[in-house]
Design a protein around this motif. Structure first.
Motif, PDB file in Angstrom:
ATOM      1  N   ALA A 203       0.865  -1.130   0.057  1.00 20.26           N
ATOM      2  CA  ALA A 203      -0.024   0.121   0.107  1.00 20.26           C
ATOM      3  C   ALA A 203       1.026   1.119   0.032  1.00 20.26           C
ATOM      4  CB  ALA A 203      -0.886   0.048   1.190  1.00 20.26           C
ATOM      5  N   HIS A 204       1.871   1.231   0.602  1.00 16.81           N
ATOM      6  CA  HIS A 204       2.917   2.304   0.851  1.00 16.81           C
ATOM      7  C   HIS A 204       4.341   2.166   0.274  1.00 16.81           C
ATOM      8  CE1 HIS A 204      -0.588   4.357   2.738  1.00 16.81           C
ATOM      9  NE2 HIS A 204      -0.626   3.065   3.477  1.00 16.81           N
ATOM     10  N   PRO A 205       4.506   1.620  -0.932  1.00 20.13           N
ATOM     11  CA  PRO A 205       5.962   1.706  -1.377  1.00 20.13           C
ATOM     12  C   PRO A 205       6.982   2.872  -1.175  1.00 20.13           C
ATOM     13  CG  PRO A 205       4.620   1.658  -3.236  1.00 20.13           C
ATOM     14  CD  PRO A 205       3.573   1.655  -1.967  1.00 20.13           C
ATOM     15  N   ALA A 206       7.972   2.738  -0.466  1.00 22.28           N
ATOM     16  CA  ALA A 206       8.726   3.949  -0.430  1.00 22.28           C
ATOM     17  C   ALA A 206       9.379   4.533  -1.708  1.00 22.28           C
ATOM     18  CB  ALA A 206       9.911   3.481   0.697  1.00 22.28           C
ATOM     19  N   ASN A 207       9.445   3.953  -2.645  1.00 26.20           N
ATOM     20  CA  ASN A 207      10.159   4.419  -3.787  1.00 26.20           C
ATOM     21  C   ASN A 207       9.616   3.800  -4.946  1.00 26.20           C
ATOM     22  OD1 ASN A 207      11.590   2.183  -4.071  1.00 26.20           O
ATOM     23  ND2 ASN A 207      13.170   3.008  -2.997  1.00 26.20           N
ATOM     24  N   LEU A 208       9.851   4.089  -6.256  1.00 27.61           N
ATOM     25  CA  LEU A 208       9.619   3.525  -7.218  1.00 27.61           C
ATOM     26  C   LEU A 208       9.772   2.026  -7.410  1.00 27.61           C
ATOM     27  CD1 LEU A 208      10.277   6.018 -10.160  1.00 27.61           C
ATOM     28  CD2 LEU A 208       7.952   5.235  -9.818  1.00 27.61           C
ATOM     29  N   PHE A 209      11.184   1.680  -7.202  1.00 24.46           N
ATOM     30  CA  PHE A 209      11.665   0.338  -6.982  1.00 24.46           C
ATOM     31  C   PHE A 209      10.670  -0.540  -6.428  1.00 24.46           C
ATOM     32  CE2 PHE A 209      14.269  -3.289  -5.746  1.00 24.46           C
ATOM     33  CZ  PHE A 209      14.769  -3.587  -7.012  1.00 24.46           C
ATOM     34  N   VAL A 210      10.537  -0.305  -5.123  1.00 22.49           N
ATOM     35  CA  VAL A 210       9.651  -1.209  -4.238  1.00 22.49           C
ATOM     36  C   VAL A 210       8.154  -1.041  -4.906  1.00 22.49           C
ATOM     37  CG1 VAL A 210       8.650  -1.310  -2.176  1.00 22.49           C
ATOM     38  CG2 VAL A 210      10.940  -0.711  -1.989  1.00 22.49           C
ATOM     39  N   ALA A 211       7.714  -0.024  -5.271  1.00 18.27           N
ATOM     40  CA  ALA A 211       6.361  -0.207  -5.979  1.00 18.27           C
ATOM     41  C   ALA A 211       6.474  -1.100  -7.027  1.00 18.27           C
ATOM     42  CB  ALA A 211       6.052   1.281  -6.427  1.00 18.27           C
ATOM     43  N   GLY A 212       7.568  -0.793  -7.849  1.00 24.87           N
ATOM     44  CA  GLY A 212       7.502  -1.738  -9.079  1.00 24.87           C
ATOM     45  C   GLY A 212       7.738  -3.071  -8.964  1.00 24.87           C
ATOM     46  N   PHE A 213       8.513  -3.572  -7.648  1.00 20.39           N
ATOM     47  CA  PHE A 213       9.023  -5.000  -7.556  1.00 20.39           C
ATOM     48  C   PHE A 213       7.804  -5.799  -6.845  1.00 20.39           C
ATOM     49  CE2 PHE A 213      11.133  -8.331  -5.384  1.00 20.39           C
ATOM     50  CZ  PHE A 213      11.847  -8.862  -6.349  1.00 20.39           C
ATOM     51  N   ILE A 214       6.965  -5.004  -5.875  1.00 20.43           N
ATOM     52  CA  ILE A 214       6.139  -5.575  -5.080  1.00 20.43           C
ATOM     53  C   ILE A 214       4.822  -5.581  -5.872  1.00 20.43           C
ATOM     54  CG2 ILE A 214       4.736  -5.563  -2.969  1.00 20.43           C
ATOM     55  CD1 ILE A 214       7.520  -6.511  -2.633  1.00 20.43           C
ATOM     56  N   GLY A 215       3.933  -6.750  -5.822  1.00 17.41           N
ATOM     57  CA  GLY A 215       2.627  -6.726  -6.739  1.00 17.41           C
ATOM     58  C   GLY A 215       2.729  -7.394  -7.951  1.00 17.41           C
ATOM     59  N   SER A 216       1.768  -8.142  -8.309  1.00 14.57           N
ATOM     60  CA  SER A 216       1.796  -8.900  -9.635  1.00 14.57           C
ATOM     61  C   SER A 216       0.358  -9.022 -10.144  1.00 14.57           C
ATOM     62  CB  SER A 216       2.424 -10.285  -9.384  1.00 14.57           C
ATOM     63  OG  SER A 216       2.192 -11.134 -10.818  1.00 14.57           O
ATOM     64  N   PRO A 217       0.020  -8.564 -11.395  1.00 16.15           N
ATOM     65  CA  PRO A 217       0.953  -7.929 -12.124  1.00 16.15           C
ATOM     66  C   PRO A 217       1.430  -6.368 -11.479  1.00 16.15           C
ATOM     67  CG  PRO A 217      -1.229  -8.225 -13.225  1.00 16.15           C
ATOM     68  CD  PRO A 217      -1.279  -8.335 -11.703  1.00 16.15           C
ATOM     69  N   SER A 218       2.618  -5.942 -12.086  1.00 19.43           N
ATOM     70  CA  SER A 218       3.054  -4.898 -11.157  1.00 19.43           C
ATOM     71  C   SER A 218       2.271  -3.555 -11.674  1.00 19.43           C
ATOM     72  CB  SER A 218       4.326  -4.689 -11.797  1.00 19.43           C
ATOM     73  OG  SER A 218       4.633  -4.552 -13.010  1.00 19.43           O
ATOM     74  N   MET A 219       2.788  -2.684 -10.686  1.00 19.40           N
ATOM     75  CA  MET A 219       2.353  -1.213 -10.834  1.00 19.40           C
ATOM     76  C   MET A 219       2.177  -0.507 -12.312  1.00 19.40           C
ATOM     77  SD  MET A 219       3.059   1.852  -7.974  1.00 19.40           S
ATOM     78  CE  MET A 219       2.127   1.297  -6.827  1.00 19.40           C
ATOM     79  N   ASN A 220       1.320   0.139 -12.757  1.00 17.31           N
ATOM     80  CA  ASN A 220       1.813   0.966 -13.761  1.00 17.31           C
ATOM     81  C   ASN A 220       2.099   2.323 -13.421  1.00 17.31           C
ATOM     82  OD1 ASN A 220       0.166  -0.897 -15.737  1.00 17.31           O
ATOM     83  ND2 ASN A 220      -1.550  -0.769 -14.303  1.00 17.31           N
ATOM     84  N   PHE A 221       3.186   2.801 -14.183  1.00 18.78           N
ATOM     85  CA  PHE A 221       3.817   4.125 -14.056  1.00 18.78           C
ATOM     86  C   PHE A 221       3.584   4.982 -15.345  1.00 18.78           C
ATOM     87  CE2 PHE A 221       6.270   1.065 -11.500  1.00 18.78           C
ATOM     88  CZ  PHE A 221       6.034   1.428 -10.246  1.00 18.78           C
ATOM     89  N   PHE A 222       3.135   6.401 -14.885  1.00 21.44           N
ATOM     90  CA  PHE A 222       3.048   7.394 -16.019  1.00 21.44           C
ATOM     91  C   PHE A 222       3.811   8.625 -15.566  1.00 21.44           C
ATOM     92  CE2 PHE A 222      -0.905   4.773 -15.242  1.00 21.44           C
ATOM     93  CZ  PHE A 222      -1.100   4.602 -16.557  1.00 21.44           C
ATOM     94  N   PRO A 223       4.534   8.979 -16.439  1.00 25.45           N
ATOM     95  CA  PRO A 223       5.105  10.646 -15.950  1.00 25.45           C
ATOM     96  C   PRO A 223       4.159  11.686 -16.051  1.00 25.45           C
ATOM     97  CG  PRO A 223       5.839   9.490 -18.169  1.00 25.45           C
ATOM     98  CD  PRO A 223       4.904   8.571 -17.609  1.00 25.45           C
ATOM     99  N   GLY A 224       4.404  12.441 -15.182  1.00 23.15           N
ATOM    100  CA  GLY A 224       3.327  13.512 -15.401  1.00 23.15           C
ATOM    101  C   GLY A 224       3.902  14.932 -14.737  1.00 23.15           C
ATOM    102  N   GLN A 225       3.208  15.986 -14.600  1.00 23.52           N
ATOM    103  CA  GLN A 225       3.411  17.179 -14.002  1.00 23.52           C
ATOM    104  C   GLN A 225       2.295  17.635 -12.771  1.00 23.52           C
ATOM    105  OE1 GLN A 225       3.197  17.701 -17.989  1.00 23.52           O
ATOM    106  NE2 GLN A 225       5.223  17.053 -17.799  1.00 23.52           N
ATOM    107  N   LEU A 226       3.097  17.807 -11.821  1.00 25.63           N
ATOM    108  CA  LEU A 226       2.148  18.374 -10.742  1.00 25.63           C
ATOM    109  C   LEU A 226       1.923  19.595 -10.985  1.00 25.63           C
ATOM    110  CD1 LEU A 226       1.114  16.428  -8.304  1.00 25.63           C
ATOM    111  CD2 LEU A 226       3.149  17.318  -7.050  1.00 25.63           C
TER     112      LEU A 226
END
Lengths: 277, 319, 391
Positions: free
Chosen positions: C224-247
């Motif tokens: 639920a709360h991955p500390a960074n992109l690496f953990v976010a992408g590594f944990i979970g299957s299928p893995s998390m989707n990532f989108f570049p964006g502007q805040l």
């Protein structure tokens, strides 16, 4: 398909026959010589026309030959046993343990294996004379061990390297000291390799001629190959062909038995150490 | 077990800090490492001692002898003569004849051994029938005592005795026939050993690679030269290195076949004659040292020119 | 049984390579800890250091209140299960399991009893006299477990113990290991590269990458709360989707999925982080849904050109590619390298896990919704998660 396979098989049988002839023609010849009697010895036939055991009776009633046979067997067995024990220890350490000077030891062993034995004949002759080892069993056993060790170390370390690392790690985790891991886990697994190496080492000792010739002077320690070259016949000019042939056959028998029984292991042993490089 | 394990552990950290052993030195070796080193050295010690005692010390001693007159027939006349023995040897036609003979036997022998050994290796590797029989028989020449085989060849070529001997001449009393018979004896004995080393190389060539090459349209001959040979090059070089060094030391066969008569002596034979028959330790030792140096040069050339990996060269690597 | 503390542990090889850097972890008595990460991340090295099979370059390893850095494995009283099982081929199953006890000088009768108990537990009783070569993969694995269990050690170390089993057996053994560990209550350190094992087995999971601990936490927390992109992408299957964006100001974010307004909670923590500008948005597959099935739950919608639909029965997986830049960061590149998934299709490949009733068809455009409250926002440069974790 059917006739083609048959033709190929026939072709291979043809090739195999060539190999068999290659290997056995000189061997059968010396056997046949040993079985010729005095009358037919010089007939030049490949096979004996009237086989006899004359030559064998002659050598087995010759005390020098019997002594040489005992020397050969005793010296080679002792040298093999010692070389295997030391070789196993060193090979295990080289294959598995981390300690300073390992590379030097491997290089030393390699150097020894490439050594021209003739270069050692004089110094060994002088040293052994000084130490009273000349013309004794230990006088031959020690150089045999030294020249068998590189062979033993290479062959055995190849076997050791095939034993999975995890087994030693597991042994350590199970509470074994390095020595216990060696003794109770690795050694039993390496036994086939040790056995194979022992055969190879024995063959190399059994084969030696130069040391046997130069480090002995009487029948006290002279082995069969050297003794054969000293056989004298009725006249000093003619070597006694029949007895030499019979002696040659006698020392060939144990080797042929080894080869017949342990062919697979010998092939594995000769090839394992050599090609991994 | 304490109720609050984490704090107990934290306490432990502090305990250690207090008694001043915190700085676990970077360079220290753990008990396990120390035990391993000790065991390693203990295990190699006997082998190393014997090899040094029988090889290293004597070769140094031989070098020393080679700088002295050291003639056992004139023991009182022993003096340090520096390189005189080497000059004597290197200006002696006997030495150079022997050197030529040895090189000839080595080069011609090794060439035949490589060709026949490769043939035998392929037969042992590929034969569809009687593989065990072929391999067992091929081991026979390897296993037979050299002296025995040499006697067999000698008797075979002895006039009026052997099945190969011609009616009108005695080949072992003439130079060229003797040389060829010596080479024959050497080759016969060592082809199987060569073949086994090469066969081990052949076994490492993946069958799929040869199938792929064959699908790509390579003939058997092309497959051999373009796929097999490059892949087993290390095995070939190791086998050649071994055989070359071994052939250069040729002694047993010559001793039995010709005793070095008719200028068929190898360098080992000449050295042996000077040492044991002539009792001239100085000259003999100089020859020994020269043989030793030549052997070293051959090995060095092989390793430098072809990058031949000596067997066990990787034995230093852990894992 | 004992707690294990790794205090600023460093492993540097003689050639200078840094395998593990500043590893800190306190493992409580009886805890089941998973070390997970891609190959070469230092997880096995860490395990070997705890085992005593590798030296610790710096820092302290404390087992049961004692610094054991310099102790040989045999003096640490911990057992290990190897990936290869490392069964002694010349010993029977019974002898294999009894070996540690025999080395410890335990008397024969006790060994027989303890081996018998362990065999009972692992259903190996009828195989005790067989050699490992005659066992199936699953049985060998259990013998390896048995050898660890018999001596009742302070801790179990397991180095990818299930990776040599086929998929079905792996699931079965996974539950068995979990059960045994809970029954015995033995502290366990378990190395795997399989995030499913990490999620299902561990009390806590340590995610490692290139010798550095990325995050430590319960599986649910990591998810639920991955500390960074690496953990976010590594944990979970299928893995998390990532989108570049502007805040942008006011809590809106612009991505390939269009403009979306982030819920207050997310926005507040973003404000706390004081960040605007380039970010990477992470959305888990299950946080997408067919817009027509959602009702008026808060979130954002977009049109997705569906490429492939996989109906799994309970859910539907929809795959599509959104035009736009692909998210790039060191973390994600490392992950891609590890999975070998380095192909790019000129857009953001997205996996969405939808309700079985979702109306999506291959080749058609579908209106999809995503849950903005579950969105993760990562700093594009550092890869850090900008949304503060709520415990």
């Amino acid at each position: 398909m059917q006739p083609e396979t048959r033709n190929r098989k026939l072709m291979w049988w043809g090739v195999n026959t060539v190999v068999l002839l290659y290997a056995f023609v000189p061997v059968v010849w010396i056997v046949s010589l040993s079985l010729k009697d005095d009358a037919t010895l010089n007939d030049g036939n490949y096979l004996p026309t009237s086989p006899s055991t004359e030559s064998y009776s002659a050598i087995f009633s010759n005390s020098d030959f019997l002594r040489a046979l005992a020397n050969s067997i005793g010296i080679c067995i002792i040298a093999t046993l010692i070389a295997i024990v030391f070789g196993t220890m060193a090979a295990y350490a080289i294959a598995r343990l981390d300690f300073p000077g390992k590379k030097t030891i491997v290089a030393t062993a390699l150097l020894v294996s490439m050594f021209p034995q003739i270069a050692l004949v004089t110094p060994l002759f002088k040293i052994e004379t000084a130490l009273g080892l000349f013309d004794t069993w230990p006088g031959l056993i020690i150089p045999y061990i030294a020249f068998a060790l590189p062979l033993a170390i290479y062959t055995l370390s190849a076997f050791f390297r095939e034993i999975p690392w995890d087994l030693e790690k597991a042994a350590k985790m199970d509470g074994a000291t390095p020595y216990q891991a060696f003794r109770r886990v690795i050694t039993p697994l390496a036994m086939p390799g040790v056995f194979t190496t022992a055969i190879l080492v024995f063959i190399s000792c059994w084969n030696d001629f130069l040391f046997a010739l130069s480090l002995t002077s009487t029948s006290a320690a002279r082995t069969v190959p050297a003794a054969m070259s000293y056989f004298t016949g009725a006249t000093t000019f003619e070597k006694p062909t029949g007895p030499i042939a019979a002696a040659a056959v006698v020392i060939t028998i144990p080797i042929v038995i080894f080869v017949l029984v342990f062919q697979r292991r010998i092939v594995a042993g000769l090839t394992s150490g050599a090609v991994k490089g | 077990m304490t109720a609050t394990p984490t704090s107990a552990a934290a306490q432990a950290i502090e305990d250690v800090a207090d008694d001043g052993t915190v700085q676990i030195a970077q360079q220290r070796h753990s008990d396990a490492k120390k035990a391993e080193r000790k065991l390693g050295l203990m295990l190699v010690a006997p082998a190393v001692v014997i090899m040094l005692a029988v090889a290293a010390y004597p070769i140094l001693y031989a070098f020393w002898l080679s700088l002295n007159k050291a003639d056992l027939r004139r023991p009182d006349d022993n003096e340090f003569i520096f390189l005189d023995n080497y000059i004597t040897v290197l200006s002696s036609p006997i030495w150079w004849t022997a050197f030529g003979v040895t090189m000839l036997i080595t080069i011609v022998g090794a060439t035949f051994e490589l060709i026949l050994g490769m043939g035998l290796a392929i037969v042992m590797h590929r034969t569809l029938v009687g593989r065990g029989l072929v391999r067992t028989s091929a081991l026979v020449p390897y296993a037979i005592v050299t002296v025995v085989a040499a006697f067999s060849w000698r008797f075979a070529w002895t006039q009026g005795l052997g099945w190969l001997a011609p009616e009108t001449s005695a080949p072992l009393t003439e130079f060229w026939p003797s040389i060829w018979i010596i080479i024959l004896a050497e080759v016969w004995k060592t082809v199987p050993f060569m073949a086994l080393l090469l066969m081990a190389g052949l076994a490492l060539v993946p069958e799929d690679l040869l199938k792929a090459a064959s699908m790509d349209g390579a003939s058997a001959w092309k497959r051999f030269w373009l796929v097999t040979v490059p892949l087993i090059k290390p095995a070939i070089l190791v086998a050649l290195l071994f055989r070359t060094l071994d052939a250069f030391r040729v002694f047993d066969n010559i001793f039995i076949l010709t005793s070095g008569s008719n200028q068929t002596s190898s360098v080992s034979m000449v050295a042996y004659s000077n040492l044991i028959r002539g009792l001239n330790l100085g000259i003999g030792s100089a020859m020994s040292v020269l043989i030793f140096l030549t052997t070293g040069l051959i090995a060095f050339a092989f390793i430098k020119l072809f990058g031949a990996a000596a067997p066990g060269a990787d034995a230093g690597g852990k894992r | 049984m004992a707690e294990i503390v790794l205090d600023h542990v460093v492993k540097r090889y003689p050639d200078g390579a840094l395998a593990v850097d500043d590893f800190n972890l306190e493992i409580a008595d009886g805890e089941f800890i998973i070390l997970v990460g891609p190959s070469g991340c230092g997880k096995s090295t860490t395990l070997n250091m705890v085992a005593g099979l590798e030296d610790i370059t710096a820092g302290k390893l404390i087992i049961d209140g004692q610094v054991v850095n310099d102790k040989a494995p045999k003096d640490r009283d911990i057992a290990m299960v190897f990936q290869s099982y490392a069964l002694y081929p010349h010993m029977t199953v019974g002898d294999n399991m009894g070996f540690p006890l025999r080395l410890a000088g335990v008397d024969k009768e006790t060994i027989r009893k303890k081996v018998g108990e362990a065999a009972e537990l692992l259903e190996l009783s009828q195989h005790l006299d067989r050699k490992p070569a005659n066992l199936s993969g699953g049985q060998r694995q259990r013998v390896a477990m048995g050898r660890a269990i018999v001596r009742n050690p302070k801790a179990f170390l397991m180095d990818e113990p299930l990776s040599n089993l086929d998929a079905k057996l792996r699931v079965q053994m996974r539950t068995q290991i979990s059960r045994i560990q809970k029954n015995l209550g033995t502290t366990t350190l378990y190395v795997t590269h399989d995030q499913t094992e990490a999620m299902t087995l561990g009390d806590r999971v340590v995610v490692m990458r290139a010798g550095i601990v990325q995050q430590v936490g319960t599986p649910a927390h990591l998810y639920a709360h991955p500390a960074n992109l690496f953990v976010a992408g590594f944990i979970g299957s299928p893995s998390m989707n990532f989108f570049p964006g502007q805040l942008r100001g006011g809590g809106t974010v612009v991505t390939a999925l269009g403009e979306a307004r982030l819920p207050d909670r997310v926005r507040q923590s973003l404000d706390g982080a004081g960040s605007t500008g380039e970010v990477i948005i992470g959305i888990r597959p299950e946080h997408f849904e067919d817009a027509s099935l959602v009702g008026d739950k808060p979130g954002a919608t977009f049109d997705a050109p569906i490429d492939i639909v996989e109906a799994m029965g309970s859910d539907v997986y929809a795959y599509f590619t959104m035009k736009g830049d692909v998210a790039h960061s060191q973390d994600l590149d490392d992950l891609a390298k590890d999975t070998g998934n380095e192909l790019h299709s000129g857009g953001v490949d997205v996996t969405a896990r939808l309700d079985a009733a979702a109306q999506v068809q291959r080749g058609r455009t579908a209106r999809l919704w995503y849950d903005t409250s579950k969105v993760q926002v990562f700093d594009a440069a550092s890869g850090k998660n900008l949304v503060a974790a709520v415990r």
